[in-house]
Design a protein around this motif. Sequence first.
Motif, PDB file in Angstrom:
ATOM      1  N   PRO A  72       0.836  -1.210   0.000  1.00  0.00           N
ATOM      2  CA  PRO A  72       0.000   0.000   0.000  1.00  0.00           C
ATOM      3  C   PRO A  72       0.869   1.257   0.000  1.00  0.00           C
ATOM      4  O   PRO A  72       2.004   1.240   0.470  1.00  0.00           O
ATOM      5  N   GLU A  87      -5.177   2.726   3.025  1.00  0.00           N
ATOM      6  CA  GLU A  87      -5.300   1.484   2.246  1.00  0.00           C
ATOM      7  C   GLU A  87      -5.117   0.245   3.120  1.00  0.00           C
ATOM      8  O   GLU A  87      -5.256  -0.875   2.629  1.00  0.00           O
ATOM      9  N   ILE A  88      -4.811   0.450   4.393  1.00  0.00           N
ATOM     10  CA  ILE A  88      -4.564  -0.672   5.306  1.00  0.00           C
ATOM     11  C   ILE A  88      -5.751  -0.791   6.266  1.00  0.00           C
ATOM     12  O   ILE A  88      -5.962   0.088   7.115  1.00  0.00           O
ATOM     13  N   HIS A 144       2.698  -2.874   6.605  1.00  0.00           N
ATOM     14  CA  HIS A 144       2.049  -3.912   5.808  1.00  0.00           C
ATOM     15  C   HIS A 144       2.845  -5.215   5.798  1.00  0.00           C
ATOM     16  O   HIS A 144       2.264  -6.307   5.814  1.00  0.00           O
TER      17      HIS A 144
END
Length: 203
Positions: free
Chosen positions: A24, A29-30, A185
Amino acid sequence: MNQNELNRTLEIIRRIEHDGKNPPKSVIEIPELEKYYLGFEDIMERINDKVLELSIPNFKLFGVHDFIVPKAEKKISQIILFLPYLVAILISIYGISIGNYWFLTTFAVAFLAPILSSILTGIIPNLILVGLCGYFFYSDKLTLGFVCLTALISTICTSYLKRHRQNSLINIAKSNEEIFAFLFHNRTITIHDKGIDGMLYSK
């Protein structure tokens, strides 16, 4: 980290897949972070307010570190890593010059001490080594004294190296959202949120 080094690092991490997915580029986006925080700035503010703490497990300090940090930081790590072996070389040369080849065992100690220090953590093992160094040198048992001295220097360097690498990675992560998102991530960085009294990590 200057702009050229930042661009180089971003190019590298953008090509790395984790669990078959591209990393990401943003905190939002996580899923593990998006549901708790408004964005990267919100996380940084909470870190500054000491509501959040970032941590990196020891086993994650060596792989990612080499392509994230700038060259100057790598050189510092290499110097710290080599220092115990330099001490062992100097002690061995001294031992050979006086005909005591037992001093060559300091090489094995320099190699093994970092492994043992990862098991025997804390200040107590170092204090024991300091005491043993003093006792053996005072008793004129030079071989054992130099062995303990090499072990002490090795454990101190290993401990400092871990802290240095961890601080380097965390500081770089705090300076750029995409690097932060990548490190979280791929499970390099975990977050301790005191507000929810829990650990957040990528699943």
